[in-house]
Design a protein around this motif. Structure first.
Motif, short mmCIF file in Angstrom:
data_model
loop_
_atom_site.label_atom_id
_atom_site.label_comp_id
_atom_site.label_asym_id
_atom_site.label_seq_id
_atom_site.Cartn_x
_atom_site.Cartn_y
_atom_site.Cartn_z
N LYS A 188 0.82 -1.09 0.06
CA LYS A 188 -0.04 0.11 0.01
C LYS A 188 0.82 1.23 -0.14
N LEU A 189 0.82 2.05 -1.14
CA LEU A 189 1.66 3.19 -1.26
C LEU A 189 0.71 4.28 -1.56
N ASN A 190 0.50 5.55 -0.96
CA ASN A 190 -0.38 6.58 -1.11
C ASN A 190 0.63 7.48 -1.80
N GLY A 191 -0.11 8.61 -2.21
CA GLY A 191 0.74 9.63 -2.91
C GLY A 191 1.06 10.83 -1.69
N ARG A 195 -3.37 10.55 -0.13
CA ARG A 195 -4.59 10.08 -0.92
C ARG A 195 -3.98 8.97 -1.89
N LYS A 196 -4.88 8.40 -2.54
CA LYS A 196 -4.13 7.46 -3.48
C LYS A 196 -3.26 8.05 -4.44
N MET A 197 -2.19 7.41 -4.98
CA MET A 197 -1.24 8.05 -5.82
C MET A 197 -1.81 8.13 -7.12
N SER A 198 -1.80 9.25 -7.84
CA SER A 198 -2.77 9.43 -8.89
C SER A 198 -2.22 10.91 -9.57
N THR A 200 -3.85 12.80 -11.62
CA THR A 200 -4.94 13.64 -11.41
C THR A 200 -4.78 14.49 -10.12
N TYR A 201 -4.34 13.75 -8.87
CA TYR A 201 -4.36 14.53 -7.88
C TYR A 201 -2.92 15.31 -7.52
N ASN A 202 -2.06 15.05 -8.36
CA ASN A 202 -0.91 16.09 -8.36
C ASN A 202 -0.10 15.48 -7.13
N ASN A 203 -0.05 14.25 -6.80
CA ASN A 203 0.44 13.78 -5.80
C ASN A 203 1.67 12.48 -5.65
N ALA A 204 1.74 12.51 -7.08
CA ALA A 204 2.67 11.44 -7.55
C ALA A 204 4.22 11.59 -7.65
N ILE A 205 4.85 10.41 -7.35
CA ILE A 205 6.31 10.42 -7.68
C ILE A 205 6.40 9.63 -9.06
N PHE A 206 6.89 10.15 -9.98
CA PHE A 206 6.85 9.47 -11.27
C PHE A 206 8.36 8.65 -11.34
N ILE A 207 8.35 7.54 -11.88
CA ILE A 207 9.64 6.77 -12.13
C ILE A 207 10.60 7.53 -13.09
N SER A 208 10.08 8.62 -13.89
CA SER A 208 11.11 9.31 -14.43
C SER A 208 11.57 10.72 -13.69
N ASP A 209 11.27 10.81 -12.55
CA ASP A 209 11.46 12.01 -11.67
C ASP A 209 12.95 11.94 -11.55
N SER A 210 13.46 13.32 -11.73
CA SER A 210 14.91 13.47 -11.32
C SER A 210 15.24 13.27 -9.88
N GLU A 211 16.55 13.03 -9.73
CA GLU A 211 16.92 12.97 -8.14
C GLU A 211 16.27 14.12 -7.41
N LYS A 212 16.40 15.23 -7.91
CA LYS A 212 16.22 16.54 -7.40
C LYS A 212 14.74 16.79 -7.13
N GLU A 213 13.70 16.33 -8.28
CA GLU A 213 12.32 16.27 -7.94
C GLU A 213 11.91 15.21 -6.72
N VAL A 214 12.45 13.99 -6.89
CA VAL A 214 12.08 13.04 -5.69
C VAL A 214 12.51 13.51 -4.33
N ALA A 215 13.73 14.22 -4.15
CA ALA A 215 14.01 14.80 -2.99
C ALA A 215 12.85 15.73 -2.75
N GLN A 219 10.37 15.83 0.76
CA GLN A 219 10.26 16.90 1.74
C GLN A 219 8.63 17.14 2.03
N SER A 220 7.95 17.38 0.88
CA SER A 220 6.86 17.65 0.99
C SER A 220 5.61 16.73 1.45
N MET A 221 6.09 15.55 1.79
CA MET A 221 5.29 14.29 2.11
C MET A 221 4.49 14.35 3.33
N LEU A 222 3.35 14.28 3.58
CA LEU A 222 2.49 14.31 4.70
C LEU A 222 3.04 12.90 5.64
#
Ligand code: TRP
Ligand code: SF4
Length: 329
Positions: A188-191, A195-198, A200-215, A219-222
């Motif tokens: 179980k992995l949420n965004g 909420r559910k990772m999606s 459209t919810y703008n709460n996703a980590i993409f597999i193509s995200d750069s290291e900077k984006e992931v970091a 930081q912004s994670m609930l």
């Protein structure tokens, strides 16, 4: 020769996120050694919600192939192809649509759910109602024994099985195989916001995200919402971030967090730092693979072209058997 065949598909509707990866793709990658696998980029399915902006689908299809390859789908083991390149999908869909009772489709729970979920386009089309019929054509054209799907797709598979039975009963000839769902247990992995990772919810980590984006996203994670101040004790079981540690961090680190969070020895900021480190490391192979792939985009197109050749031969043969069973030849 592998004994059993698998078919699955994804709609090309944007970048894949970690929810897609852990919910489906990772499982596909591990199925490749044991089964003969066909993976379809379901661009006609995507049209059911993207019919107002169809020009985006080609681009998404290419991106999806890149995501698949970077995650470890291997063209030497599996056949990857774009659905619309095999016109037999459309032909079989049309034939099946003649024998499928509309109430079967209307009572499909995902039909109503999706209609409620997608608000920006009108989802009252004839084609969207028939979504599971097209999906059935995708599967049975290749006589797949198993379809790896999430639990939410299980009702679709039931419809596929009913359609196959109905065809065999009507034409008294067994052309197809009743496909079975292969449901994997999914962590179980949420965004980011819980909420559910999606997408459209703008709460996703993409597999193509750069290291900077992931970091930045980490930081912004609930976290545990009850842990308002640094010296409040926290609870990993009530924390939206902790499941990521379960996936990416070693047991020793998790044990440390389990105790130090509950005693407020560490703060969420410390915990996020640890996750950033393990998660970037964990995502590294995919990131490096992607770099290699994007350096040779022509290869991706070649993989899809070869996949389509192979898929088309199978689809043509099944379609011929279908016409024969119906005495349409
Ligand atoms: N409906 C699937 C999804 O949205 C995509 C899909 C298309 C599919 N054809 C398929 C899945 C065949 C399994 C089998 O994710
Ligand atoms: Fe979650 Fe870690 Fe904060 Fe505990 S310390 S609440 S596990 S982020």
């Amino acid at each position: 020769m592998k004994a059993n065949r698998i078919l699955s598909g994804m709609q090309p509707s944007g970048k894949l996120h970690l929810g897609n990866y852990f919910g489906a793709l990772k499982n596909w990658v591990s199925l490749q050694d044991e089964f003969e696998c066909y993976f379809s980029i379901a661009d006609w399915h995507a049209l059911s919600s993207l019919y107002e902006t169809p020009q985006s689908i080609k681009e998404y299809s290419f991106e999806l192939a890149v995501d698949w390859l970077s995650a470890g789908l291997d063209p030497d083991k599996s056949t990857m192809f774009v659905q619309s390149e095999i016109s037999e999908h459309a032909e079989l869909h049309m034939i099946l649509s003649m024998i499928v009772p509309v109430p079967w489709l209307e009572r499909n729970p995902t039909y109503k759910e999706k209609q409620d979920e997608i608000k920006n386009v009108d989802m009252n089309s004839y084609g969207f109602l028939g979504y599971p019929v097209l999906q059935t054509a995708d599967i049975i054209l290749y006589k797949a024994n198993y379809v790896p799907v999430g639990v939410d797709q299980a009702p679709h598979l039931e419809i596929s099985r009913e359609i196959v039975r109905r065809f065999h009963k009507l034409y008294k000839k067994k052309v197809f195989i009743e496909p079975r769902a292969k449901i994997s247990d999914v962590p179980k992995l949420n965004g980011l916001d819980g909420r559910k990772m999606s997408k459209t919810y703008n709460n996703a980590i993409f597999i193509s995200d750069s290291e900077k984006e992931v970091a930045k996203k980490i930081q912004s994670m609930l976290t545990d919402p009850a842990r308002a101040r640094r010296d409040d004790p926290g609870d990993p079981d009530a924390c939206n971030l902790y499941p990521f540690h379960k996936i990416y961090s070693p047991q020793t680190m998790r044990d440390e967090i389990e105790s130090d969070c509950r005693t407020a020895k560490i703060g969420c900021g410390d915990c996020k730092k640890m996750l950033t480190q393990t998660m970037l490391e964990g995502m590294k192979p995919m990131r490096e693979k992607r770099k290699e792939i994007l350096a040779r985009p022509g290869d991706v197109k070649e993989i899809l072209r070869e996949g389509a050749l192979k898929a088309r031969a199978v689809a043509k043969s099944t379609m011929e058997q279908t016409r024969q069973a119906m005495q349409l030849t």
